[in-house]
Design a protein around this motif. Structure first.
Motif, PDB file in Angstrom:
ATOM      1  N   PRO A   1       0.852  -1.190   0.000  1.00 17.93           N
ATOM      2  CA  PRO A   1       0.000   0.000   0.000  1.00 17.93           C
ATOM      3  C   PRO A   1       0.892   1.246   0.000  1.00 17.93           C
ATOM      4  CG  PRO A   1      -0.616  -1.516   1.754  1.00 17.93           C
ATOM      5  CD  PRO A   1       0.684  -1.998   1.194  1.00 17.93           C
TER       6      PRO A   1
ATOM      7  N   MET B   1      -2.797   3.639  -9.205  1.00 15.76           N
ATOM      8  CA  MET B   1      -3.647   2.451  -9.178  1.00 15.76           C
ATOM      9  C   MET B   1      -3.790   1.805 -10.555  1.00 15.76           C
ATOM     10  SD  MET B   1      -6.223   3.247  -6.111  1.00 15.76           S
ATOM     11  CE  MET B   1      -6.222   1.560  -5.627  1.00 15.76           C
TER      12      MET B   1
ATOM     13  N   PRO C   1      -1.942  -1.818  -4.419  1.00 13.53           N
ATOM     14  CA  PRO C   1      -3.148  -2.439  -3.861  1.00 13.53           C
ATOM     15  C   PRO C   1      -4.062  -1.453  -3.143  1.00 13.53           C
ATOM     16  CG  PRO C   1      -1.231  -3.020  -2.550  1.00 13.53           C
ATOM     17  CD  PRO C   1      -0.722  -2.290  -3.767  1.00 13.53           C
ATOM     18  N   SER C   2      -3.496  -0.435  -2.529  1.00  8.73           N
ATOM     19  CA  SER C   2      -4.298   0.606  -1.898  1.00  8.73           C
ATOM     20  C   SER C   2      -3.463   1.879  -1.806  1.00  8.73           C
ATOM     21  CB  SER C   2      -4.805   0.183  -0.519  1.00  8.73           C
ATOM     22  OG  SER C   2      -3.730  -0.109   0.334  1.00  8.73           O
ATOM     23  N   LEU C   3      -4.169   2.993  -1.709  1.00  7.31           N
ATOM     24  CA  LEU C   3      -3.504   4.288  -1.764  1.00  7.31           C
ATOM     25  C   LEU C   3      -4.228   5.259  -0.849  1.00  7.31           C
ATOM     26  CD1 LEU C   3      -1.568   6.341  -3.280  1.00  7.31           C
ATOM     27  CD2 LEU C   3      -3.469   6.677  -4.864  1.00  7.31           C
ATOM     28  N   TYR C   4      -3.450   6.066  -0.110  1.00  7.79           N
ATOM     29  CA  TYR C   4      -4.023   7.153   0.683  1.00  7.79           C
ATOM     30  C   TYR C   4      -3.215   8.404   0.388  1.00  7.79           C
ATOM     31  CZ  TYR C   4      -6.053   9.816   4.473  1.00  7.79           C
ATOM     32  OH  TYR C   4      -6.715  10.778   5.191  1.00  7.79           O
TER      33      TYR C   4
END
Length: 191
Positions: A68, A90, A96-99
């Motif tokens: 991530p 992405m 797989p995930s992003l913030y």
């Protein structure tokens, strides 16, 4: 490391299509340089993608799909830029995930506070956002087009008055070292 991207001045003249950071600086004479940023905001997503590829393959030696990602942005980053960044990470790289977090909010949290002012001075800009109850107040941010590069340029001007030529990137790195080792903010300016 530097996020500078160097591309060959002449097509086919180098082994690679681009070089990042110190590897680009070592080939200064045959490359043209691009910065992915304008005033602290990503504006060249192709170059920034190359920087990410370099981070993962050369520095971290891992793949995008395995981890991530947390990205920090200045308070003045437009939502459209965050959307482009999210799409890049992405869709193009398959994280797989992003913030995407506000840098000032994270800085405030890191010192155990929910409210305060953050003084964030970077390469090309300075921002002073107030943070209240964990949220940056975007319409109250003080923003200055002044950063570390401006100090470098000032020092270069001072040195040029003493006939010290600074023409190559490596020579200009000397100015960067002078700034880091010798410059400071006076606590009592009058004194």
């Amino acid at each position: 490391f530097s996020s500078i991207v160097g591309r060959p001045k002449e097509i086919g003249s180098e082994d690679k299509d681009y070089y990042i950071g110190k590897f680009a600086e070592e080939k200064e004479s045959v490359l043209k340089f691009e910065s992915p940023f304008t005033n602290g905001i990503i504006t060249d997503y192709d170059s920034w993608g190359k920087v990410y590829e370099f981070i993962y393959s050369d520095e971290l030696k891992t793949s995008f799909e395995e981890h991530p990602v947390l990205i920090t942005c200045p308070t003045n980053t437009p939502d459209i830029n965050k959307e482009k960044l999210a799409c890049l990470m992405m869709e193009s790289y398959g994280v797989p995930s992003l913030y995407i977090a506000n840098k000032a909010e994270l800085i405030t949290f890191s010192v155990g506070r929910l409210s305060g002012f953050v003084f964030d001075s970077g390469e090309t800009m300075t921002e002073i956002p107030p943070v209240l109850e964990g949220k940056a107040i975007k319409d109250k941010v003080e923003f200055f087009q002044l950063g570390g590069n401006d100090i470098n340029e000032y020092l270069e001007d001072v040195l040029s008055t003493y006939h010290v030529p600074l023409t190559t990137r490596n020579e200009k790195k000397i100015v960067e070292q002078i700034k880091k080792e010798m410059c400071y903010v006076a606590l009592n300016y009058e004194e």
